[in-house]
Design an enzyme around this catalytic site. Sequence first.
Site, PDB file in Angstrom:
ATOM      1  N   ASP A   1       1.036  -1.207  -0.100  1.00 30.10           N
ATOM      2  CA  ASP A   1      -0.161   0.071  -0.016  1.00 30.10           C
ATOM      3  C   ASP A   1       0.824   1.328  -0.015  1.00 30.10           C
ATOM      4  OD1 ASP A   1      -1.853   1.735   0.419  1.00 30.10           O
ATOM      5  OD2 ASP A   1      -2.571   0.981   2.366  1.00 30.10           O
TER       6      ASP A   1
ATOM      7  N   GLU B   1     -11.149   0.993  -0.167  1.00 37.14           N
ATOM      8  CA  GLU B   1     -10.473  -0.201   0.011  1.00 37.14           C
ATOM      9  C   GLU B   1     -11.100  -1.247   1.100  1.00 37.14           C
ATOM     10  OE1 GLU B   1      -7.102   0.908   2.850  1.00 37.14           O
ATOM     11  OE2 GLU B   1      -8.004   2.752   3.429  1.00 37.14           O
TER      12      GLU B   1
ATOM     13  N   HIS C   1     -12.159   5.751   2.826  1.00 39.36           N
ATOM     14  CA  HIS C   1     -11.981   7.167   3.325  1.00 39.36           C
ATOM     15  C   HIS C   1     -11.893   8.115   2.220  1.00 39.36           C
ATOM     16  CE1 HIS C   1      -7.840   7.296   2.408  1.00 39.36           C
ATOM     17  NE2 HIS C   1      -7.590   5.715   2.995  1.00 39.36           N
TER      18      HIS C   1
ATOM     19  N   HIS D   1      -6.817  11.180   5.218  1.00 44.62           N
ATOM     20  CA  HIS D   1      -8.149  11.043   5.756  1.00 44.62           C
ATOM     21  C   HIS D   1      -9.048  12.177   5.904  1.00 44.62           C
ATOM     22  CE1 HIS D   1      -6.914   6.648   7.437  1.00 44.62           C
ATOM     23  NE2 HIS D   1      -6.668   6.906   6.192  1.00 44.62           N
TER      24      HIS D   1
ATOM     25  N   GLU E   1      -7.474  -1.704  -3.056  1.00 42.24           N
ATOM     26  CA  GLU E   1      -7.689  -0.580  -2.894  1.00 42.24           C
ATOM     27  C   GLU E   1      -7.589   0.289  -4.098  1.00 42.24           C
ATOM     28  OE1 GLU E   1      -6.861   3.241   0.038  1.00 42.24           O
ATOM     29  OE2 GLU E   1      -5.387   1.621   0.047  1.00 42.24           O
TER      30      GLU E   1
ATOM     31  N   ASP F   1      -4.160   6.795  -3.464  1.00 38.16           N
ATOM     32  CA  ASP F   1      -4.084   5.766  -2.434  1.00 38.16           C
ATOM     33  C   ASP F   1      -4.567   4.543  -3.073  1.00 38.16           C
ATOM     34  OD1 ASP F   1      -3.883   4.076  -0.199  1.00 38.16           O
ATOM     35  OD2 ASP F   1      -5.120   5.469   1.007  1.00 38.16           O
TER      36      ASP F   1
END
Length: 429
Positions: free
Chosen positions: A190, A303, A270, A278, A410, A201
């Site tokens: 990640d 994710e 998120h 976040h 994700e 992300d």
Amino acid sequence: KKKKKKKKKKKKTGTEASGAVASGGAGKPSKKPHSRLLKDTAFTDYYVSLGQTDPPSIPVADLFSTLNKEYPVGEIQEHPLPEINSFRINSDEKRAIERMHADVYSKVRHASEVHREVRSYAQSFIKPGIKLTEMCEKLENKNRELVGEDGLNRGIGFPTGCSLNHVAAHYTPNPGDDTVLQYDDVMKVDFGTQIDGRIIDSAWTVSFNPRYDPLLEAVKEATNAGIRAAGIDVRLCDVGEAVQEVMESYEVEIDGKTYPVQCIRNLNGHSIGPYQIHAGKSVPIVKGGDTTKMEEDEIYAIETFGTTGRGYVVEDLECSHYMKNFHAPHVPLRLPRSKKVLSHINKTFGTLAFCRRWLEREDGGSFTVNGKHGRQEKYMGALKNLCDVGIVQAYPPLCDIKGCYTAQYEHTLILRPTCKEVVSRGDDY
């Protein structure tokens, strides 16, 4: 004489590879990744088709400006809830709003292309026997190179997570950690890239043993279900319900015992804001959560995490991830060393996440900002002090029960006014 001839030949192929860009020519991808359950279209050198060198060395911005091309658009999907969203597809007003946001979309697509090239390169060397520290450093150095690292303007979005087995998230090796990747490990990779604070992300799971395939398949399909369910005016809890339904329809057999695949119920997707990984909204991966709705032009990381364990994680092990609180209070600091470390964090990382490994690099995490004089010494006491007063937040590894296996997939998507764009989608997952 023979040796000289060989050398000349090698040089020629090298110049051909780098010359491919100048002439606008492109190679044909041919190398396959070592890990399982990536798409059949996955090639670790896919970027040669864009005119990139192998291994990639041309910053993505230079590559596309040389080719005079726009950054690739992500996967386009229609918003769900057609009864209220179908008008968006052909609405002139919504298209005009998109044109106004073209610069943001361009930055996000740029960061996504960097992410795709870096992860494809990483898939070429992630195999059993590699040290996790070496893997992370190789991946992060390539990330810095291809994004054209420039302090807070462009760089890495957050430390490379490489959580193994029962550890679901927030693990990256600290200095002195000699963990080696094994054939039977399940590793979640990640990492993030950012351009002007626009963070991409995206994560996938690496495994080499076919017995884990149903676990990886469950999580990958659950993530895709979450992406399909997401959209403008969709309630966050409805995305969680779609994810859980798919995830928990799978089971996996390990050593003769069958385990149901469960969602890790206290981990979420998120929303993402500028310089804020976040940004306030959480996307649950089980039903019955928040009824807040997703809104136009928000960016989300969808994710999902699946596990053969109890489906609940707790903080455990030595902490490696830290991040300055986005709304950090102004606290008068007494310790001179705390002031020094905070000043370093402010100018090098701002409110982006960082790890201990970066503080101990000679550039302290950014060559542009610190040159070769950024290494932090004896910083642990100061870092603890900054955490205690609420300026910095520690993010220890999140673990399910020992002996179980967890997986993660994700993607980042933008809820554009006319459609949703899965910007981090690639040929690999």
